[in-house]
Scaffold this motif. Sequence first.
Motif, PDB file in Angstrom:
ATOM      1  N   SER A 133      -8.677   7.428   8.574  1.00 53.99           N
ATOM      2  CA  SER A 133      -7.664   8.162   7.813  1.00 53.99           C
ATOM      3  C   SER A 133      -8.129   8.363   6.370  1.00 53.99           C
ATOM      4  O   SER A 133      -7.876   9.399   5.759  1.00 53.99           O
ATOM      5  N   THR A 134      -8.800   7.352   5.832  1.00 55.29           N
ATOM      6  CA  THR A 134      -9.282   7.437   4.447  1.00 55.29           C
ATOM      7  C   THR A 134     -10.257   8.599   4.276  1.00 55.29           C
ATOM      8  O   THR A 134     -10.165   9.367   3.317  1.00 55.29           O
ATOM      9  N   ILE A 135     -11.190   8.732   5.219  1.00 52.46           N
ATOM     10  CA  ILE A 135     -12.178   9.823   5.153  1.00 52.46           C
ATOM     11  C   ILE A 135     -11.469  11.176   5.247  1.00 52.46           C
ATOM     12  O   ILE A 135     -11.808  12.121   4.534  1.00 52.46           O
ATOM     13  N   VAL A 136     -10.480  11.258   6.124  1.00 47.28           N
ATOM     14  CA  VAL A 136      -9.764  12.522   6.302  1.00 47.28           C
ATOM     15  C   VAL A 136      -9.047  12.911   4.998  1.00 47.28           C
ATOM     16  O   VAL A 136      -9.080  14.065   4.575  1.00 47.28           O
ATOM     17  N   LYS A 137      -8.435  11.922   4.345  1.00 48.77           N
ATOM     18  CA  LYS A 137      -7.729  12.213   3.086  1.00 48.77           C
ATOM     19  C   LYS A 137      -8.713  12.697   2.027  1.00 48.77           C
ATOM     20  O   LYS A 137      -8.430  13.608   1.260  1.00 48.77           O
ATOM     21  N   GLU A 138      -9.872  12.069   2.022  1.00 43.46           N
ATOM     22  CA  GLU A 138     -10.909  12.462   1.071  1.00 43.46           C
ATOM     23  C   GLU A 138     -11.323  13.922   1.316  1.00 43.46           C
ATOM     24  O   GLU A 138     -11.455  14.717   0.389  1.00 43.46           O
ATOM     25  N   MET A 139     -11.491  14.256   2.593  1.00 47.98           N
ATOM     26  CA  MET A 139     -11.914  15.626   2.904  1.00 47.98           C
ATOM     27  C   MET A 139     -10.811  16.625   2.599  1.00 47.98           C
ATOM     28  O   MET A 139     -11.076  17.728   2.137  1.00 47.98           O
ATOM     29  N   ALA A 140      -9.575  16.228   2.827  1.00 43.86           N
ATOM     30  CA  ALA A 140      -8.444  17.120   2.549  1.00 43.86           C
ATOM     31  C   ALA A 140      -8.394  17.435   1.049  1.00 43.86           C
ATOM     32  O   ALA A 140      -8.119  18.552   0.633  1.00 43.86           O
ATOM     33  N   ARG A 141      -8.714  16.418   0.245  1.00 44.74           N
ATOM     34  CA  ARG A 141      -8.692  16.594  -1.216  1.00 44.74           C
ATOM     35  C   ARG A 141      -9.658  17.694  -1.642  1.00 44.74           C
ATOM     36  O   ARG A 141      -9.405  18.413  -2.594  1.00 44.74           O
ATOM     37  N   TYR A 142     -10.775  17.820  -0.913  1.00 47.57           N
ATOM     38  CA  TYR A 142     -11.762  18.824  -1.309  1.00 47.57           C
ATOM     39  C   TYR A 142     -11.678  20.090  -0.470  1.00 47.57           C
ATOM     40  O   TYR A 142     -12.602  20.887  -0.437  1.00 47.57           O
ATOM     41  N   GLY A 143     -10.572  20.243   0.233  1.00 49.09           N
ATOM     42  CA  GLY A 143     -10.311  21.500   0.932  1.00 49.09           C
ATOM     43  C   GLY A 143     -11.135  21.744   2.179  1.00 49.09           C
ATOM     44  O   GLY A 143     -11.277  22.889   2.620  1.00 49.09           O
ATOM     45  N   ALA A 144     -11.688  20.659   2.789  1.00 50.39           N
ATOM     46  CA  ALA A 144     -12.473  20.845   4.020  1.00 50.39           C
ATOM     47  C   ALA A 144     -11.553  21.245   5.173  1.00 50.39           C
ATOM     48  O   ALA A 144     -10.350  20.975   5.141  1.00 50.39           O
ATOM     49  N   VAL A 193      -0.678  17.942   6.827  1.00 53.23           N
ATOM     50  CA  VAL A 193      -1.568  17.183   5.935  1.00 53.23           C
ATOM     51  C   VAL A 193      -2.035  18.068   4.775  1.00 53.23           C
ATOM     52  O   VAL A 193      -2.025  17.644   3.613  1.00 53.23           O
ATOM     53  N   ASN A 194      -2.386  19.323   5.077  1.00 52.90           N
ATOM     54  CA  ASN A 194      -2.808  20.226   3.999  1.00 52.90           C
ATOM     55  C   ASN A 194      -1.678  20.439   2.995  1.00 52.90           C
ATOM     56  O   ASN A 194      -1.887  20.426   1.787  1.00 52.90           O
ATOM     57  N   ARG A 195      -0.461  20.615   3.525  1.00 52.82           N
ATOM     58  CA  ARG A 195       0.695  20.837   2.648  1.00 52.82           C
ATOM     59  C   ARG A 195       0.929  19.634   1.732  1.00 52.82           C
ATOM     60  O   ARG A 195       1.123  19.763   0.535  1.00 52.82           O
ATOM     61  N   LYS A 212       0.839  -1.202   0.000  1.00 47.91           N
ATOM     62  CA  LYS A 212       0.000   0.000   0.000  1.00 47.91           C
ATOM     63  C   LYS A 212       0.867   1.241   0.000  1.00 47.91           C
ATOM     64  O   LYS A 212       1.672   1.439   0.909  1.00 47.91           O
ATOM     65  N   GLN A 213       0.716   2.073  -1.014  1.00 42.98           N
ATOM     66  CA  GLN A 213       1.434   3.348  -1.020  1.00 42.98           C
ATOM     67  C   GLN A 213       0.581   4.370  -0.283  1.00 42.98           C
ATOM     68  O   GLN A 213      -0.577   4.585  -0.612  1.00 42.98           O
ATOM     69  N   GLY A 214       1.147   4.981   0.731  1.00 45.87           N
ATOM     70  CA  GLY A 214       0.354   5.896   1.534  1.00 45.87           C
ATOM     71  C   GLY A 214       0.541   7.341   1.134  1.00 45.87           C
ATOM     72  O   GLY A 214       1.290   7.658   0.201  1.00 45.87           O
ATOM     73  N   MET A 215      -0.144   8.211   1.857  1.00 43.05           N
ATOM     74  CA  MET A 215       0.020   9.646   1.664  1.00 43.05           C
ATOM     75  C   MET A 215       1.364  10.075   2.268  1.00 43.05           C
ATOM     76  O   MET A 215       2.058  10.932   1.740  1.00 43.05           O
ATOM     77  N   PHE A 216       1.726   9.427   3.371  1.00 40.04           N
ATOM     78  CA  PHE A 216       2.986   9.713   4.050  1.00 40.04           C
ATOM     79  C   PHE A 216       3.832   8.444   4.103  1.00 40.04           C
ATOM     80  O   PHE A 216       3.288   7.337   4.178  1.00 40.04           O
ATOM     81  N   THR A 217       5.160   8.597   4.100  1.00 35.14           N
ATOM     82  CA  THR A 217       6.042   7.427   4.266  1.00 35.14           C
ATOM     83  C   THR A 217       5.953   6.985   5.735  1.00 35.14           C
ATOM     84  O   THR A 217       5.548   7.775   6.599  1.00 35.14           O
TER      85      THR A 217
END
Length: 165
Positions: free
Chosen positions: A128-139, A153-155, A41-46
């Motif tokens: 974490s998945t939901i948070v990434k989804e929300m970050a994608r849409y600028g919540a 996370v925003n960066r 699994k490739q994540g958002m962070f290492t």
Amino acid sequence: MKTAIYPGSFDPVTLGHLNIIKRAAACFDRLIVCVMINSKKQGMFTPEERVELLKKATARFPNVEVDYSEGLLAAYAKRRRAHVVVKGLRAVSDFEQEVQMAVINRKLNPGLETMFLASSEKYTYLSSTIVKEMARYGADLGEFLPREIVDDVNRRMQELQERKD
Ligand code: ADP
């Protein structure tokens, strides 16, 4: 000394995870929060970055240590002389897989107990998945993430989106 391990992907750590960390840390002398590496699994962070984010978020808990590990949790627990694995349960949907893992871990490392903490009702919806989804849409992520890591996370989301464009 009673040591427990709280394993997970923590990509990234959320307020739901932090709630479990705080409550588990109050039950044991030492709690090791361990980022389990899943090479498929490739994540958002290492894994190293996830450790850094966890360290920032848990700095105020003196008996919490953060680590990462590849391979079997049962072997890691043996190495660290931990006899308890802590897991958070959000809903019935978490239950089946978690019980299966608990039984397998005890087969591999007899004496390794898994203890489940019920998620706080405030965070049962959070992953974490939901948070990434929300970050994608600028919540606004302040309600979902430890405040120390919101900017990271925003960066990262911005970098990932720029890379795609
Ligand atoms: P995620 O599903 O968020 O990617 P992880 O694989 O990092 O979670 O989960 C590590 C552990 O934390 C698991 O035991 C999982 O059930 C638990 N957990 C995750 N989110 C929450 C939450 N909101 N409340 C309670 N426990 C949680």
